[in-house]
Write an enzyme that holds these catalytic residues in place. Structure first.
Site, mmCIF file in Angstrom:
data_model
loop_
_atom_site.group_PDB
_atom_site.id
_atom_site.type_symbol
_atom_site.label_atom_id
_atom_site.label_comp_id
_atom_site.label_asym_id
_atom_site.label_seq_id
_atom_site.Cartn_x
_atom_site.Cartn_y
_atom_site.Cartn_z
ATOM 1 N N GLU A 111 0.856 -1.186 0.000
ATOM 2 C CA GLU A 111 0.000 0.000 0.000
ATOM 3 C C GLU A 111 0.886 1.227 0.000
ATOM 4 O O GLU A 111 2.031 1.167 0.410
ATOM 5 C CB GLU A 111 -0.850 0.046 1.275
ATOM 6 N N LYS A 113 2.043 4.714 1.577
ATOM 7 C CA LYS A 113 2.033 5.274 2.927
ATOM 8 C C LYS A 113 1.575 6.721 2.803
ATOM 9 O O LYS A 113 2.244 7.537 2.188
ATOM 10 C CB LYS A 113 3.428 5.198 3.536
ATOM 11 N N ASP A 115 0.574 10.449 3.956
ATOM 12 C CA ASP A 115 1.181 11.362 4.903
ATOM 13 C C ASP A 115 0.133 12.345 5.417
ATOM 14 O O ASP A 115 -0.158 13.335 4.773
ATOM 15 C CB ASP A 115 2.310 12.116 4.183
ATOM 16 N N TYR A 222 -6.879 2.121 5.751
ATOM 17 C CA TYR A 222 -5.937 1.033 5.473
ATOM 18 C C TYR A 222 -5.907 -0.087 6.494
ATOM 19 O O TYR A 222 -5.087 -0.992 6.394
ATOM 20 C CB TYR A 222 -4.523 1.599 5.315
ATOM 21 N N LYS A 309 10.563 3.797 3.078
ATOM 22 C CA LYS A 309 10.517 5.237 2.836
ATOM 23 C C LYS A 309 11.219 5.583 1.524
ATOM 24 O O LYS A 309 12.363 5.160 1.310
ATOM 25 C CB LYS A 309 11.225 5.978 3.974
ATOM 26 N N CYS A 403 23.136 39.143 19.458
ATOM 27 C CA CYS A 403 21.764 38.652 19.402
ATOM 28 C C CYS A 403 20.912 39.543 18.489
ATOM 29 O O CYS A 403 20.908 40.756 18.638
ATOM 30 C CB CYS A 403 21.163 38.629 20.805
ATOM 31 N N CYS A 406 18.234 41.400 20.934
ATOM 32 C CA CYS A 406 18.553 42.337 22.014
ATOM 33 C C CYS A 406 19.983 42.869 21.900
ATOM 34 O O CYS A 406 20.441 43.619 22.752
ATOM 35 C CB CYS A 406 18.344 41.669 23.373
ATOM 36 N N CYS A 421 22.437 33.497 23.448
ATOM 37 C CA CYS A 421 22.323 34.872 23.923
ATOM 38 C C CYS A 421 22.200 34.787 25.443
ATOM 39 O O CYS A 421 21.264 34.175 25.948
ATOM 40 C CB CYS A 421 21.083 35.541 23.330
ATOM 41 N N CYS A 427 15.864 39.425 27.049
ATOM 42 C CA CYS A 427 15.758 39.152 25.615
ATOM 43 C C CYS A 427 14.352 38.615 25.330
ATOM 44 O O CYS A 427 13.963 37.561 25.830
ATOM 45 C CB CYS A 427 16.844 38.147 25.248
HETATM 46 P P1 AMP Z 1 5.252 6.474 11.518
HETATM 47 O O1 AMP Z 1 4.327 7.605 11.919
HETATM 48 O O2 AMP Z 1 6.379 6.892 10.641
HETATM 49 O O3 AMP Z 1 5.611 5.598 12.668
HETATM 50 O O4 AMP Z 1 4.390 5.556 10.554
HETATM 51 C C1 AMP Z 1 3.282 4.899 11.035
HETATM 52 C C2 AMP Z 1 2.070 5.580 10.533
HETATM 53 O O5 AMP Z 1 1.965 5.498 9.129
HETATM 54 C C3 AMP Z 1 0.833 4.922 11.013
HETATM 55 O O6 AMP Z 1 0.492 5.335 12.299
HETATM 56 C C4 AMP Z 1 -0.180 5.408 10.015
HETATM 57 O O7 AMP Z 1 -0.747 6.608 10.471
HETATM 58 C C5 AMP Z 1 0.633 5.773 8.802
HETATM 59 N N1 AMP Z 1 0.221 5.098 7.562
HETATM 60 C C6 AMP Z 1 0.080 5.738 6.396
HETATM 61 N N2 AMP Z 1 -0.306 4.891 5.422
HETATM 62 C C7 AMP Z 1 -0.419 3.677 5.983
HETATM 63 C C8 AMP Z 1 -0.798 2.391 5.474
HETATM 64 N N3 AMP Z 1 -1.109 2.193 4.197
HETATM 65 N N4 AMP Z 1 -0.804 1.369 6.348
HETATM 66 C C9 AMP Z 1 -0.477 1.554 7.653
HETATM 67 N N5 AMP Z 1 -0.120 2.736 8.170
HETATM 68 C C10 AMP Z 1 -0.089 3.800 7.349
HETATM 69 ZN ZN ZN Z 2 19.066 38.246 23.006
#
Ligand code: AMP
Ligand code: ZN
Length: 665
Positions: A111, A113, A115, A222, A309, A403, A406, A421, A427
Site C-alpha cells: 500500500e 504510505k 502522509d 488502510y 521510505k 543577538c 537584544c 544569547c 531578551c
Molecule cells: P510512523 O508515523 O512513521 O511511525 O508511521 C506509522 C504511521 O503510518 C501509522 O500510524 C499510520 O498513520 C501511517 N500510515 C500511512 N499509510 C499507511 C498504510 N497504508 N498502512 C499503515 N499505516 C499507514
Molecule cells: Zn538576546
C-alpha cells in the site's frame, strides 16, 4: 409513504450519492439535485425532531464547538511502523517474518504510505460512533464532531461487512485542496500553510466543526481491527470495506514474493508525483490475518508490517539571506531564507542551518545555489552547496556575533554546537519562550492560555516571567484584544489549577537548559525538592545516575542565579508544587532496586504505562528489549512468540501481572 419512510429514503439516497462521489469518484447526481434533496431532508428533520439521527447526511455541515478535546483510551493500541530505507532492509524483514512463521511461501500486500494524521474510527452495528486521533498510541483526542464533516467517511455502512470494528486510516489534505486554501490565504494577506500534513492534523483540532467542514479534507483507510473472524486476509477485508462505503485506495496490491514488492516500490517511486496527495513511502504487510496475529508486535510496531521510505526529494535554489532565531533557552538557530521553490508538493522558503559548524562545514554563503532536501521534518534542510554556481565575488559567511533581538554579544561554550544569547531576563523571545514552555501541555498544562496570548500579555507588560502568571487578575485580562470575561476566567482558573501539577513536571516546566522531561523525572526522584536540588553541588549532581557534566553545570548555573532564586521563592509562595508530594513518596520504595524489567503483552489490572511507573517508583528499571541483563519479564496476554523464545533461551524469569503486584505490595 410515511414521513419516516421518506426521511429514510432520502438519507439512503444521499448517502449513496456521497459514496459514489467521494469514494468512487463517480458522480451520479448533479450538485443542484443533491442540494434539493438535502434541503428536503433538512426540512423534514426540523419538522420532525423525533426522527433526529446524529448520522444523517444533514449532520455533515458541522456547527458543534469543541472547547477541549476529551482524551479517550484506544480499545486497541495504535502502533507505529518500523521503517526501512533499502531493498536490503526489506529482504531482512522478509527473513525475520519467514523465520517467525516458520515458512517461506508468504503473500504480502503493498500500500502507499499516506502522509497525514492517523485516525481511529469506531463503528458499532455498522454505525459511525467516534473518531479518535492516534495521540501517543494508547490514548488520543476525541475529534468526532470534526471528522464527521469529512464526506468520504460513511456515517453508516452498507450491509454485509462485519458489524463492530475500528477502521484506521489517514486524514489527509489532497494537494489541490491544500494549494487552493493557500491561494485564499495569500489573497487575504495571511501567512501560507507550510505543508498538507500539518494542516490536516491542525484542522482536526479546530474548535469549530463548521470551519472543518469548509476544508477539503479526505480520509484514506488502510486497516480494520475487529474480533469478528469473517475474513481471512488483509486484502479481502479492505476490498470489502470499500464495497460497503470506505475510501480504501485502489492502489493496494497483492504481492506473492518480495520481488513483486520491489516492483510496486519502483513503480510508485517514479509515479508518486502524479498522485493527488502526498505519499512518503510504501507499507508492506503480511496478508494472512492469522499469520499477522502469530507474528504480533514489538514494543512499538507490528512485526507483520514495515514501511519503506522513498528517498527524500531534493531541489536546488538560491540562498538569499541568513537570519538568526532565538529560542527559549537563548539558543541561536541560523535560518536560510531561500528563493521560494517547489519541493515535494509545497513551497519552500526557509531551511534550518542548525549551527555555525554546519555552515562552516558545508561552506554555505549568501547568494550560493544550494541543494535542499525534505525528509520527515517540517523545516527542510540544506544538504550541500552547488560550487559550480558560486558567484565570483562570494565572501565566506561570518556568523552573527550579537543577538538579533537584544543585541547582546553571543557566547559559545567549549563543546557546545550552538551559540547562546546570555541575556536571559532581557531578551524578548527568551522571556516569552520560557513562559510558553512553562504553560505547555507536557509541563504545567495550563488550559485557557495559549502561546499567542503569552506573547500578548508580555507585550502589554502584564507578565515578565512565569511567576507573574499567578498575579494576573480577570479585570486585567478582559480589556485585551480578543478576550472576553469567559476566556479571562478560564485562563485564571487554568493557572490556578496548575498549582496541583506534580513536582517532576514543574521541574521540567522551569525550562532549565538540558533538563528535559526524563531528566526532570530523574532529578525529582533523586532530590525530592527544589531546595535540595538547588543546593546540590556539581559533584553531587554528576553522581546521580545518567546526569552528566553538561546537565550538572546547567543546574548549578540556574541555582546560582539571583533572578531564578527569587522566581522559585515566589512560585513556592503561590503554592506551586516544589517538592515531591507525601502521597507519591508513600508509593515509592526500593523494593526493586537494581532490577531490570521488560514488560510485554496486554495487561488487565494496570495499563502498560502504570506498570512501568510502578517499576520505576519502586526503584527498578524498565528496558524495552530482552537481554542477558534482564532480571524479570512481566508477561501479559499475547506476548510475542519470539520474545517468549528469547526469554526462555536466556532463562529469564517470567512473572505475571499478579506476581508483579504481589512483589511490590
Ligand atoms: P510512523 O508515523 O512513521 O511511525 O508511521 C506509522 C504511521 O503510518 C501509522 O500510524 C499510520 O498513520 C501511517 N500510515 C500511512 N499509510 C499507511 C498504510 N497504508 N498502512 C499503515 N499505516 C499507514
Ligand atoms: Zn538576546
Amino acid at each position: 409513504m410515511t414521513v419516516l419512510e421518506r426521511i429514510q429514503l432520502l438519507r439512503d439516497e444521499l448517502n449513496n450519492h456521497n459514496y459514489n462521489y467521494y469514494v468512487l469518484d463517480n458522480a451520479t447526481i448533479s450538485d443542484f439535485d443533491f442540494d434539493i434533496k438535502l434541503k428536503e431532508l433538512e426540512k423534514l428533520e426540523t419538522e420532525n425532531p423525533q426522527f433526529f439521527d446524529a448520522n444523517s447526511p444533514t449532520q455533515r455541515v458541522g456547527g458543534a464547538i469543541t472547547k477541549n478535546f476529551e482524551t479517550v483510551a484506544h480499545k486497541n493500541r495504535m502502533y507505529s511502523l518500523d521503517n526501512s530505507y533499502s531493498k536490503e532492509d526489506l529482504l531482512d524483514w522478509e527473513k525475520r517474518v519467514q523465520k517467525g512463521l516458520g515458512r517461506e511461501d508468504l503473500e504480502y500486500t503493498c500500500e502507499l504510505k499516506f502522509d497525514g494524521a492517523s485516525i481511529n474510527l469506531t463503528y458499532e452495528n455498522g454505525k459511525f460512533i467516534k473518531a479518535v486521533t492516534r495521540g501517543d498510541g494508547f490514548q488520543g483526542d476525541n475529534v468526532t464532531a470534526n471528522v464527521k464533516t469529512i464526506r468520504s467517511i460513511p456515517l453508516s455502512i452498507k450491509k454485509g461487512f462485519v458489524s463492530n470494528f475500528q477502521m484506521r486510516g489517514e486524514i489527509i489534505l489532497p494537494l489541490a485542496g491544500f494549494n487552493k486554501m493557500n491561494e485564499e490565504r495569500v489573497a487575504n494577506g495571511e501567512e501560507e500553510y507550510r505543508n498538507p500534513r500539518n494542516t490536516a492534523s491542525g484542522s482536526l483540532k479546530l474548535q469549530d466543526s463548521a470551519e472543518v467542514a469548509k476544508r477539503p479534507l479526505d480520509c484514506l483507510l488502510y486497516q480494520v481491527v475487529t474480533e469478528e473472524r469473517k475474513y481471512k486476509t488483509h486484502f479481502e477485508i479492505l476490498e470489502n470495506a470499500r464495497k460497503v462505503g470506505f475510501k480504501v485506495p485502489k492502489t493496494i496490491t497483492l504481492a506473492k514474493s518480495i520481488e513483486e514488492v520491489f516492483n510496486f516500490v519502483n513503480h510508485w517511486d517514479k509515479k508518486r508525483h502524479d498522485l493527488p496527495y502526498e505519499t512518503d513511502g510504501v507499507v508492506i504487510k503480511v496478508n494472512n490475518l492469522q499469520q499477522q496475529e502469530e507474528l504480533g508486535y514489538t514494543s512499538k510496531a507490528p512485526r507483520w508490517a514495515i514501511a519503506y521510505k522513498f528517498k527524500a526529494e531534493q531541489v536546488s535554489t538560491v540562498l538569499n539571506e541568513i537570519t538568526y532565531q532565538v529560542g527559549r533557552t537563548g539558543a541561536i538557530t541560523p535560518v536560510a531564507n531561500l528563493e521560494p521553490v517547489q519541493l515535494a508538493g509545497t513551497t519552500v522558503k526557509r531551511a534550518s542551518l542548525h549551527n555555525a559548524d554546519q555552515i562552516e562545514k558545508l561552506d554555505i554563503r549568501v547568494n550560493d545555489t544550494v541543494f535542499v532536501e525534505k525528509g520527515g521534518e517540517i523545516i527542510p534542510k540544506i544538504i550541500a552547496v552547488d560550487f559550480t554556481k558560486r558567484p565570483a565575488n562570494s565572501q565566506p559567511t561570518i556568523y552573527a556575533t550579537n543577538c538579533p533581538e537584544c543585541n547582546t554579544e553571543l557566547i559559545r561554550t567549549e563543546g557546545d554546537a550552538k551559540h547562546y544569547c546570555p541575556n536571559e531576563f532581557g531578551c524578548a523571545p527568551q522571556i516569552t519562550g520560557r513562559i510558553q514552555h512553562y504553560i505547555s501541555r507536557k509541563a504545567m498544562d495550563i488550559d485557557g492560555l495559549g502561546g499567542e496570548t503569552v506573547d500578548l500579555l508580555r507585550k502589554v507588560g502584564l507578565i515578565q516571567n512565569y511567576a507573574d502568571l499567578y498575579d494576573l487578575k480577570v479585570e486585567q485580562i478582559i480589556p485585551l484584544e480578543r478576550m472576553a470575561e469567559r476566556s479571562a476566567q478560564n485562563m485564571i482558573a487554568g493557572i490556578e489549577k496548575s498549582k496541583d501539577i506534580p513536582f517532576e513536571k514543574v521541574l521540567f516546566a522551569l525550562g532549565i537548559r538540558f533538563v528535559g522531561e526524563t531528566v526532570a523525572k530523574k532529578l525529582a526522584k533523586h532530590f525530592k525538592s527544589i531546595d535540595q536540588l538547588m543546593s546540590a553541588t556539581f559533584e553531587e549532581l554528576v553522581n546521580v545516575d545518567e546526569i552528566g557534566d553538561r546537565i550538572a553545570q546547567s543546574i548549578v548555573d540556574f541555582s546560582n542565579n539571583l533572578g531564578n532564586i527569587q522566581l522559585i521563592e515566589r512560585l513556592k509562595n503561590y503554592g506551586v508544587q516544589l517538592e515531591v508530594s507525601a502521597e507519591s513518596l508513600e508509593n515509592q520504595t526500593n523494593k526493586l532496586q537494581g532490577q531490570i524489567f521488560v514488560v510485554s503483552g496486554v495487561f488487565h489490572q494496570m495499563s502498560r504505562n502504570e506498570l512501568k511507573k510502578a517499576i520505576e517508583d519502586n526503584g527498578g528499571k524498565v528496558s524495552s528489549s530482552i537481554s542477558k541483563k534482564t532480571n524479570f519479564i512481566v508477561a501479559g496476554d499475547n506476548m510475542g512468540p519470539s520474545k517468549l523464545t528469547k526469554a526462555q533461551d536466556l532463562g529469564i524469569s517470567m512473572i505475571s501481572e499478579q506476581d508483579f503486584i504481589d512483589k511490590i505490595s
